[in-house]
Design a protein around this motif. Structure first.
Motif, PDB file in Angstrom:
ATOM      1  N   ARG A   1      -2.868  -2.424  -5.497  1.00  0.00           N
ATOM      2  CA  ARG A   1      -4.098  -1.782  -5.030  1.00  0.00           C
ATOM      3  C   ARG A   1      -5.291  -2.223  -5.876  1.00  0.00           C
ATOM      4  O   ARG A   1      -6.377  -2.467  -5.354  1.00  0.00           O
ATOM      5  CB  ARG A   1      -3.947  -0.268  -5.086  1.00  0.00           C
ATOM      6  CG  ARG A   1      -2.896   0.266  -4.130  1.00  0.00           C
ATOM      7  CD  ARG A   1      -2.509   1.686  -4.435  1.00  0.00           C
ATOM      8  NE  ARG A   1      -1.353   2.123  -3.636  1.00  0.00           N
ATOM      9  CZ  ARG A   1      -0.464   3.005  -4.027  1.00  0.00           C
ATOM     10  NH1 ARG A   1      -0.591   3.580  -5.203  1.00  0.00           N
ATOM     11  NH2 ARG A   1       0.549   3.324  -3.255  1.00  0.00           N
TER      12      ARG A   1
ATOM     13  N   ARG B   1     -14.174   2.304   2.296  1.00  0.00           N
ATOM     14  CA  ARG B   1     -14.197   0.942   1.771  1.00  0.00           C
ATOM     15  C   ARG B   1     -13.638  -0.042   2.798  1.00  0.00           C
ATOM     16  O   ARG B   1     -14.165  -1.144   2.981  1.00  0.00           O
ATOM     17  CB  ARG B   1     -13.405   0.859   0.465  1.00  0.00           C
ATOM     18  CG  ARG B   1     -14.207   1.265  -0.764  1.00  0.00           C
ATOM     19  CD  ARG B   1     -13.501   0.866  -2.039  1.00  0.00           C
ATOM     20  NE  ARG B   1     -12.436   1.798  -2.372  1.00  0.00           N
ATOM     21  CZ  ARG B   1     -12.610   2.886  -3.127  1.00  0.00           C
ATOM     22  NH1 ARG B   1     -13.810   3.176  -3.593  1.00  0.00           N
ATOM     23  NH2 ARG B   1     -11.601   3.673  -3.414  1.00  0.00           N
TER      24      ARG B   1
ATOM     25  N   GLU C   1     -11.066   5.533   0.273  1.00  0.00           N
ATOM     26  CA  GLU C   1     -10.417   4.272   0.586  1.00  0.00           C
ATOM     27  C   GLU C   1     -10.729   3.859   2.025  1.00  0.00           C
ATOM     28  O   GLU C   1     -10.956   2.674   2.313  1.00  0.00           O
ATOM     29  CB  GLU C   1      -8.898   4.404   0.406  1.00  0.00           C
ATOM     30  CG  GLU C   1      -8.460   4.797  -0.993  1.00  0.00           C
ATOM     31  CD  GLU C   1      -8.642   3.677  -1.996  1.00  0.00           C
ATOM     32  OE1 GLU C   1      -8.960   2.545  -1.577  1.00  0.00           O
ATOM     33  OE2 GLU C   1      -8.477   3.932  -3.208  1.00  0.00           O
TER      34      GLU C   1
ATOM     35  N   SER D   1      -5.914  -6.107  -5.210  1.00  0.00           N
ATOM     36  CA  SER D   1      -6.423  -6.397  -3.865  1.00  0.00           C
ATOM     37  C   SER D   1      -7.894  -6.049  -3.712  1.00  0.00           C
ATOM     38  O   SER D   1      -8.583  -6.620  -2.876  1.00  0.00           O
ATOM     39  CB  SER D   1      -5.607  -5.642  -2.816  1.00  0.00           C
ATOM     40  OG  SER D   1      -5.816  -4.241  -2.921  1.00  0.00           O
ATOM     41  N   SER D   2      -8.383  -5.122  -4.529  1.00  0.00           N
ATOM     42  CA  SER D   2      -9.779  -4.692  -4.404  1.00  0.00           C
ATOM     43  C   SER D   2     -10.758  -5.639  -5.095  1.00  0.00           C
ATOM     44  O   SER D   2     -11.972  -5.487  -4.957  1.00  0.00           O
ATOM     45  CB  SER D   2      -9.941  -3.285  -4.999  1.00  0.00           C
ATOM     46  OG  SER D   2      -9.666  -3.287  -6.392  1.00  0.00           O
TER      47      SER D   2
ATOM     48  N   ARG E   1      -8.516  -9.265   0.909  1.00  0.00           N
ATOM     49  CA  ARG E   1      -7.818  -8.788  -0.281  1.00  0.00           C
ATOM     50  C   ARG E   1      -7.438  -9.965  -1.177  1.00  0.00           C
ATOM     51  O   ARG E   1      -7.410 -11.110  -0.733  1.00  0.00           O
ATOM     52  CB  ARG E   1      -6.569  -8.002   0.101  1.00  0.00           C
ATOM     53  CG  ARG E   1      -6.860  -6.708   0.837  1.00  0.00           C
ATOM     54  CD  ARG E   1      -5.583  -5.905   1.045  1.00  0.00           C
ATOM     55  NE  ARG E   1      -5.877  -4.581   1.579  1.00  0.00           N
ATOM     56  CZ  ARG E   1      -5.946  -4.281   2.864  1.00  0.00           C
ATOM     57  NH1 ARG E   1      -5.721  -5.234   3.750  1.00  0.00           N
ATOM     58  NH2 ARG E   1      -6.222  -3.069   3.265  1.00  0.00           N
TER      59      ARG E   1
END
Length: 532
Positions: free
Chosen positions: A387, A309, A306, A390-391, A322
């Motif tokens: 999560r 990234r 994470e 947002s990716s 995001r």
């Protein structure tokens, strides 16, 4: 909140050094003594070391996996520390304060306190020159600003070009960031980007002859695996501590699931690497769980996958982009998940509120829907949803798998960029529907209900439901209360009080009942237990 407060607190490990009062010094037993005590413990599988580093020792986790339990030995932390040490850096920051302010020399005062504390416990300190506030002149020549020490943390070299990864809270608010290498060279660092949501910061120093760290795979770590941390607790550079992985994907309320370990982490360790037995970084040490402010055997690290990234986005954009869909969500209890037929361990996220005009509203998402998948990826816990969303790149159409009234279906939603936290901030509570002039209908569930008035429907923007006037017995034990609006019973949508009473009458008394309830602006499921 004072350091003496006995309530449990989540603390970044870059807390004030003054919290160390009462520090005790414990000596670790020798490696030979540890091996005698834990000779039945085997290190867990780790990724193979990168070509940039020498091969891992033959007693590594991969070799030990199939070895007889009696022949297993501990990893050689000495070799690991020697190999990884040059990649770890010390970070100190300066902040600007007005000359003559009460706390202008706070950093030096804390430094003196810590030195005296270490002297009391016989801990040797290097003879380092005391950092005096550095006075800076204003453009008009009025010299009334000075830079004072602010924080000490750790980091590690990510690339030969001079990129350094650390925690966001280590450099937060700093006017100057200084990186010190193990060969004692010092460099002023440029902050390429900071992401407070994940507590990750990317720095850049202009240096040569650097030793980048080898990056591992945090998805492959296992509970019980040996890990090591290197950092600068209390400013003591390149301090090595070791332990095991206690848990993975630990949700502490942060944006990321964290790695939990029992590795000793203290103020100054923030931003340092968590290393596996192959000499690869698998996490960034970030938080401790403490009642006192000091280490209590539980520490947390940001998974390196994470963090990388985030670093890639900070490098490219200076910030992290995001996405959002415009919903407020909550967890689904195990009882509700069971009653809804969800698979064990996969509870999903219940939609409690849909923002008007949001992508979710345009896609037809409704309060009470349970989101179980995002583009085929299961939403195991409610924290997984933000999560996953947002990716996704803003403007991308994604498929949400939902459960509505007990039936599975898919919705297509186009995500948009998350601009600001305030854009998705919810409002708790809200006005309850009025029950004036109604005696209601008493039902076998223990709830007395009535129809919604026209003003209730308009105020709550509902086209159906039954408002609860009073709750007793089973309904009261389940948490139902006056002012609630029941939208569904056992996946049957409720349009009126009469329908509520009829559905409740037909339900067996010896079985639990799932009710979808609106309370103020929030929607959630509750389970009404069997009985009277």
């Amino acid at each position: 909140m004072s350091a003496s407060d006995t309530k449990t607190k989540w603390k970044p490990v870059a807390v004030a050094a003054a919290l160390c009062a009462g520090l005790g010094v414990l000596a670790w037993p020798s490696l030979r003594a540890q091996a005698a005590l834990v000779q039945t413990q085997a290190p867990a599988t780790t990724a193979a070391p990168a070509a940039a580093l020498p091969a891992a020792p033959p007693q590594g986790a991969q070799a030990a996996q199939n070895a007889p339990m009696s022949s297993v030995v501990l990893p050689n932390f000495a070799d690991l520390a020697q190999r990884v040490g040059p990649s770890v850096v010390n970070i100190r920051t300066l902040i600007k304060r007005p000359a003559g302010s009460d706390d202008a020399d706070g950093g030096a005062a804390i430094d003196d306190q810590m030195r005296e504390l270490f002297r009391q416990f016989g801990i040797p300190l290097p003879d380092a020159p005391r950092q005096q506030p550095r006075r800076r002149s204003k453009p008009d020549g009025d010299s009334d600003a000075q830079e004072v020490p602010s924080a000490i943390g750790s980091g590690f070299i990510l690339s030969a070009s001079g990129e350094v990864l650390t925690n966001a809270h280590v450099v937060d608010g700093a006017s100057e960031v200084i990186v010190t290498l193990t060969d004692h060279r010092e460099f002023k660092a440029k902050v390429l980007g900071v992401d407070k949501r994940t507590d990750v910061a990317l720095l850049k120093i202009d240096a040569s002859g650097l030793t980048p760290i080898s990056v591992g795979d945090s998805n492959r770590i296992r509970v019980g695996e040996w890990v090591m941390a290197i950092g600068s607790p209390f400013g003591l550079d390149n301090t090595v501590t070791a332990g095991i992985v206690s848990a993975i994907k630990r949700d502490t309320g942060d944006f990321l699931p964290l790695i939990q370990t029992d590795v000793a982490i203290n103020p100054g360790n923030s931003g340092g690497p968590l290393i596996n037995t192959a000499g690869q970084v698998v996490g960034i040490n970030s938080q401790i769980y403490s009642r006192s402010g000091g280490f209590m055997g539980i520490s947390f690290s940001i998974p390196i996958d994470e963090a990388i990234r985030v670093a890639n986005q900070l490098r490219a954009n200076g910030r992290v982009i995001r996405s959002r869909i415009g919903v407020e969500i909550g967890p689904v209890s195990s009882d509700v998940a069971k009653s809804m037929g969800l698979p064990p361990g996969n509870t999903g996220a219940i939609v409690q509120k849909v923002e008007p005009g949001s992508p979710a509203a345009k896609a037809g998402l409704q309060p009470g829907d349970i989101i179980t998948r995002v583009d085929g990826v299961s939403v195991v816990r409610s924290g997984d949803l933000p999560r996953l969303i947002s990716s996704i790149q803003p403007g991308t159409a994604t498929t949400l798998g939902i459960l509505r009234n007990g039936k599975a279906q898919d919705l297509r939603v186009v995500v948009v960029e998350l601009k600001d936290d305030s854009a998705t901030a919810g409002k708790d509570g809200g006005s309850a529907p009025s029950d004036k002039g109604s005696s209601g209908i008493t039902t076998p569930l223990g709830a007395t209900v009535a129809d919604l008035s026209d003003s209730d429907r308009k105020q709550l923007e509902l086209d159906g439901g039954a408002k609860v006037l009073r709750a007793t017995g089973r309904a009261s034990r389940a948490g139902l209360r006056g002012g609630d609006v029941v939208l569904a019973l056992n996946n049957v949508r409720i349009q009126s009080a009469a329908q509520f009473a009829q559905v409740a009458k037909e339900l067996p008394a010896n079985r639990a009942v799932t009710a979808l309830v609106r309370r103020g602006d929030w929607v959630n499921y509750i389970v009404i237990p069997p009985g009277q």
